[in-house]
Each structure stands twice: as structure tokens, then as C-alpha cells.
Design a protein around this motif. Sequence first.
Motif, PDB file in Angstrom:
ATOM      1  N   ARG A 339      -4.602  -1.580   9.918  1.00  0.00           N
ATOM      2  CA  ARG A 339      -3.241  -1.067  10.127  1.00  0.00           C
ATOM      3  C   ARG A 339      -2.984   0.230   9.367  1.00  0.00           C
ATOM      4  NH1 ARG A 339       1.021  -5.035  11.704  1.00  0.00           N
ATOM      5  NH2 ARG A 339       2.465  -3.571  10.723  1.00  0.00           N
ATOM      6  N   ASP A 340      -3.548   0.346   8.181  1.00  0.00           N
ATOM      7  CA  ASP A 340      -3.238   1.496   7.323  1.00  0.00           C
ATOM      8  C   ASP A 340      -3.724   2.816   7.900  1.00  0.00           C
ATOM      9  OD1 ASP A 340      -2.069  -0.242   5.544  1.00  0.00           O
ATOM     10  OD2 ASP A 340      -3.834  -0.396   4.256  1.00  0.00           O
ATOM     11  N   GLU A 371      -3.841 -10.046  12.064  1.00  0.00           N
ATOM     12  CA  GLU A 371      -3.618  -9.052  11.014  1.00  0.00           C
ATOM     13  C   GLU A 371      -2.754  -7.887  11.506  1.00  0.00           C
ATOM     14  OE1 GLU A 371      -7.508  -7.846   9.868  1.00  0.00           O
ATOM     15  OE2 GLU A 371      -8.034  -9.766   8.942  1.00  0.00           O
ATOM     16  N   LEU A 372      -2.911  -7.532  12.777  1.00  0.00           N
ATOM     17  CA  LEU A 372      -2.183  -6.393  13.326  1.00  0.00           C
ATOM     18  C   LEU A 372      -0.787  -6.763  13.820  1.00  0.00           C
ATOM     19  CD1 LEU A 372      -5.034  -4.682  15.395  1.00  0.00           C
ATOM     20  CD2 LEU A 372      -4.116  -3.939  13.196  1.00  0.00           C
ATOM     21  N   LEU A 376       5.414  -2.372  13.267  1.00  0.00           N
ATOM     22  CA  LEU A 376       4.690  -1.228  12.723  1.00  0.00           C
ATOM     23  C   LEU A 376       5.412   0.051  13.127  1.00  0.00           C
ATOM     24  CD1 LEU A 376       1.380  -0.568  14.708  1.00  0.00           C
ATOM     25  CD2 LEU A 376       3.386  -1.660  15.658  1.00  0.00           C
TER      26      LEU A 376
END
Length: 392
Positions: A339-340, A371-372, A376
Motif C-alpha cells: 500500500r505504501d 492487506e490492501l 486509501l
Amino acid sequence: MTRIGLVVNPVAGLGGRVGLGGTDGPRLRHRALALGAVPLAGERAAAALRELRPASRSRAPGAVVAGPGSPSGEPEVVTAAGAMGADSAAAAGLTARIVYVPPGEGETSAEDTVAAVRAIVGEGIDLLLFAGGDGTARDVLTALDGPHGPVLGVPTGVKMHSAVFGVSPRAAGEAAAAWLARSGSVRLRDAEVMDRDEDGLRDGRVTSRLHGWLPVPDLPARVQQRKTGSTAGAPDTVAGIAAEVAERVGDGLLALGPGGTTRAVAAALGAEISLTGVDVLALRPGRPARVVLRDAGETQLLAAGPHWIALSPIGGQGFLLGRGNQQISPRVLRAAGGRDRLLVLCTERKLAALAGRPLLLDTGDDTLDAELTGHLPVITGRRRTALYRLTT
């Protein structure tokens, strides 16, 4: 016993991770295999079929949804031999009855798909599942030239612009299970069978052509929408997105997924990229971007070293990962930093067209998808972001 038909296109999606796009025709299939492509269609079909087993369809502890006339709740799978269906049924632990055997030695064709569908439907089934992409959907449409029941696609291809697919293999299985349970709330709708317009692509446009309709279970959260056309946005909006991307990446590498938005952003950064591939740019402050990898596959992206990844969702569908950009695999995403290091690019107009529907994931890796998943930031302009939900 409830009967479900199954046809698998064994080579569907074969060219995705190696950067070939589709694999229509023997030449592209052989090239994909030579590049190290691994067939995934059978495995994804089995994932859908597992949702038809009673243990997978429990809605509460001890509550099992069973199909009519089946004491165990497990349907019989009417299918073709080997990789065209029987192997997937066996992997899912379901009973299969083979009604079609492809005549070729190891390779199947569109004609085999058509013949298999006709043989299976002739047995009297409650639902036809097919595993493939838009090309396979067109073959199914060709085969079903008379009265027939519901159809549902298990997404295994590279490009899936049609509205006949589940949003993931598991979702396709869940939708099939809901239909087989004869829930009164599940109806059918006519869904578009689309395929990429190759003439438009040669003119620099990613557009789709309508080929017909197939009836699918109407479960909007589990069955995808069709791809719709979208524009890259006004020049000042694109320039703002590009400036924001350049600031975040700084002096480094940027992998850009396919699409009109990402291509317009690349142009604003000073580089020309492909419409349908994944390209890698080298960015340096104050200088035009430089293309260092064009139409890269998974192996090339892994070898490129640390880089950022920029993607734009597919218009109408909302897919961010798993449709047309399989080169950006779970391995690539993890190597980049998850994600980062993921930048989502979208104009406010394109985001608004989703009407609140979430952005979608279908990476094939449940752990990574978890995890994603969540909210976002989506870059919509210079110093402008919108928090948007990403889910499976």
C-alpha cells in the motif's frame, strides 16, 4: 440432483503476467509459455466451485444452504474432460460427469468451447459456469443460439470488459450458490458480452464493442459491471495529477498500469507509454520522464528494483487490480512495498461515475487482498486526494 455446467478455457489469462495481453491463437499461447507463463484458469475455476460445497455456503454456525433435490447440497458438475473442466471439479472435490472430450492433443480451441457448451447445455443444467475472458464469453454466446438458462463467468482472462463475470472466482461461486439455492431475492438480468475494439486500439483508444447479452444472476456486489468509456480528464486536471505523482516519486522509478488516465499522466510527465501494457518510467525532478521498460511482464518488473506503482481504475467497473494489469502481480506489489508505494490516479468525474461503488481487487492472493482492503487515498489533482474504499 442439482446440475451445474462447467467449461474452462485452459489458456485464458496465460499472457497476463508475462505482458502479452490476451493469448488468442496458438502463436501467442506458445510465446506465453516460452516466457514462463503458468496456466491459472483451472485453479481459479476450482476456487469458484468450492463455494458450491455446503461447508462453504454456511451463513451461520450450523446453517447450510442446500440446493433442491440434493441431500448433501452438492451439485453434480456436467463438464468436459481434463483441463476443460473435469480437473477443476476434481480439485474442488465435486462429482463430475464428462459429456465432451476435446479431439486435440493437449490444445483446445474456440470450437472446442462451443462444442462443449452445446453438449453440456443439452444435458439439462441449472446454471452454466464458464472460466475465461471476453473471448470465451463470445464463444459461449455463439454456442447458446437457442433457449437456455442462466450463465455466469469465472474471471480468468486478461481483459474482462463484459458484465457476465463474478468480481472474483470466489464471488462467482457465491453468486452461483445463491442462484442454485433458489433464493427468491435472486433474479436474472441480461448482461452485456463485450470485447475490446481492436480498430479503436489501433487509433489510440481503449474501447469495447457489444456482441450480445447473456442472462446472469443479478447480484451487484458479486457480479461485475461492464467496462464503460471514460476520458483522461481536462488537461489542467491531468497536469495536476502528474505534478502530484512527480513530487511523491521524486528521483525514482514509476511503473504505470494501462489505461487512458495513466497514459495522459505519462504524457504530462514528458513520456509516451502504451495503452494496454505496463511501462516503467525513470523520474528526475526538473527533467522529462524517460521510459526504461515498455510492456513489461512480472519478471521485468521484479528485476527493475524498488519502484512506485501508479494505477487508475477501469471506467464503470472500478477494478484497480486483476483486470488487464496482471503483470502487477502479488509478488510485484509486495516487492514494491504494498500500500505504501501504490498510487491510485483518478479524476473526480471518473470517481463520481462509480456512484459510490467501491474500487475492486482480484489479485488471486487472499492475504494480499486483505492487506490492501480498506480506504486509501486517490489522487484527483494537485494537492487533492479523496479517500475511497477498496475491496474484493
